[in-house]
Design a protein around this motif. Structure first.
Motif, PDB file in Angstrom:
ATOM      1  N   THR A  73       0.960  -1.182   0.112  1.00  0.00           N
ATOM      2  CA  THR A  73       0.072  -0.060   0.006  1.00  0.00           C
ATOM      3  C   THR A  73       0.852   1.226   0.153  1.00  0.00           C
ATOM      4  O   THR A  73       1.675   1.396   0.876  1.00  0.00           O
ATOM      5  N   THR A  77      -3.087   3.623  -1.143  1.00  0.00           N
ATOM      6  CA  THR A  77      -3.344   2.869  -2.719  1.00  0.00           C
ATOM      7  C   THR A  77      -2.863   1.588  -2.675  1.00  0.00           C
ATOM      8  O   THR A  77      -1.764   1.367  -2.398  1.00  0.00           O
ATOM      9  N   LYS A  78      -3.845   0.468  -2.671  1.00  0.00           N
ATOM     10  CA  LYS A  78      -2.942  -0.794  -2.969  1.00  0.00           C
ATOM     11  C   LYS A  78      -2.472  -1.225  -4.291  1.00  0.00           C
ATOM     12  O   LYS A  78      -2.853  -0.554  -5.237  1.00  0.00           O
ATOM     13  N   CYS A  79      -1.332  -1.608  -4.397  1.00  0.00           N
ATOM     14  CA  CYS A  79      -0.533  -1.975  -5.326  1.00  0.00           C
ATOM     15  C   CYS A  79      -0.269  -3.443  -5.487  1.00  0.00           C
ATOM     16  O   CYS A  79       0.084  -3.918  -4.331  1.00  0.00           O
ATOM     17  N   LEU A  96       5.703  -1.701  -9.696  1.00  0.00           N
ATOM     18  CA  LEU A  96       4.382  -2.042  -9.140  1.00  0.00           C
ATOM     19  C   LEU A  96       3.341  -1.586 -10.109  1.00  0.00           C
ATOM     20  O   LEU A  96       3.530  -0.767 -11.295  1.00  0.00           O
ATOM     21  N   HIS A  97       2.212  -2.036  -9.688  1.00  0.00           N
ATOM     22  CA  HIS A  97       0.865  -1.570 -10.370  1.00  0.00           C
ATOM     23  C   HIS A  97      -0.308  -1.236  -9.517  1.00  0.00           C
ATOM     24  O   HIS A  97      -0.393  -2.143  -8.833  1.00  0.00           O
ATOM     25  N   THR A  98      -0.837  -0.142  -9.374  1.00  0.00           N
ATOM     26  CA  THR A  98      -2.175   0.120  -8.642  1.00  0.00           C
ATOM     27  C   THR A  98      -3.094  -0.619  -8.921  1.00  0.00           C
ATOM     28  O   THR A  98      -3.256  -1.298  -9.976  1.00  0.00           O
ATOM     29  N   LYS A  99      -3.931  -1.188  -8.027  1.00  0.00           N
ATOM     30  CA  LYS A  99      -5.407  -2.152  -8.584  1.00  0.00           C
ATOM     31  C   LYS A  99      -6.506  -1.344  -7.877  1.00  0.00           C
ATOM     32  O   LYS A  99      -6.515  -0.669  -6.876  1.00  0.00           O
ATOM     33  N   SER A 105      -5.917   1.489 -13.305  1.00  0.00           N
ATOM     34  CA  SER A 105      -4.740   1.098 -12.960  1.00  0.00           C
ATOM     35  C   SER A 105      -3.621   2.000 -13.428  1.00  0.00           C
ATOM     36  O   SER A 105      -3.518   2.559 -14.641  1.00  0.00           O
ATOM     37  N   VAL A 108       3.694   2.146 -11.439  1.00  0.00           N
ATOM     38  CA  VAL A 108       4.521   2.666 -10.306  1.00  0.00           C
ATOM     39  C   VAL A 108       5.948   2.187 -10.424  1.00  0.00           C
ATOM     40  O   VAL A 108       6.266   0.922 -10.429  1.00  0.00           O
ATOM     41  N   MET A 121       4.750   7.588 -10.160  1.00  0.00           N
ATOM     42  CA  MET A 121       3.444   6.966 -10.601  1.00  0.00           C
ATOM     43  C   MET A 121       3.212   7.536 -12.137  1.00  0.00           C
ATOM     44  O   MET A 121       3.140   8.892 -12.264  1.00  0.00           O
TER      45      MET A 121
END
Length: 153
Positions: A73, A77-79, A96-99, A105, A108, A121
């Motif tokens: 997180t 924001t959850k990633c 990373l990628h936000t979900k 999406s 990151v 980001m």
């Protein structure tokens, strides 16, 4: 001997401002694994809300495989963790990628620079590869700014 902690907040903020002038990125921050944790961020977006706990989890050296299972997180924001080479010699990055975000999406990237870390980001639709190139260029710029600043003292 001077250290990165001696670099003023203005130097870090200048790096963030320059980076966000590109159309590719919507947010950026410079963090470290000790106080003050968040060195610079763009206050009108999301990463300025990064917490000490989130930063510590992101940068932990032990049991990093848990990050793949639990995710990460960042500023609430959850990633999803896509690739973790943060402590791999010569790479020193995390992808990373936000979900589950209403805005879609986003890619990151985290790049280690000396003892600080650049977190960027991309805008929705920006591919991870393009963001990686921009993050590496910015990391080179920050590395040079660090060396120039320390050379003056």
């Amino acid at each position: 001997m001077q250290c990165i902690g001696d670099i003023s907040e203005e130097v870090w903020q200048d790096c963030i401002t320059l980076f966000l002038q590109t159309e590719m990125c919507c947010d950026a921050a410079i963090i470290t694994n000790s106080l003050p944790w968040l060195l610079a961020s763009y206050p009108e977006v999301n990463l300025f809300q990064l917490t000490q706990e989130e930063i510590q989890i992101l940068l932990v050296r032990e049991e990093r495989e848990k990050l793949f299972l639990q995710g990460i997180t960042l500023a609430g924001t959850k990633c999803l963790l896509i690739r973790d080479n943060l402590y791999t010699e010569g790479n020193n990055t995390i992808d990373l990628h936000t979900k589950g975000q209403s805005r879609g999406s986003q890619a990151v990237k985290v790049v280690q620079i000396e003892s600080v870390y650049l977190v960027v980001m991309g805008h929705k639709g920006t591919e991870g590869g393009s963001l990686n190139l921009k993050a590496f260029k910015m990391a080179c710029y920050i590395r040079e700014a660090i060396h120039q600043h320390l050379a003056h003292f």
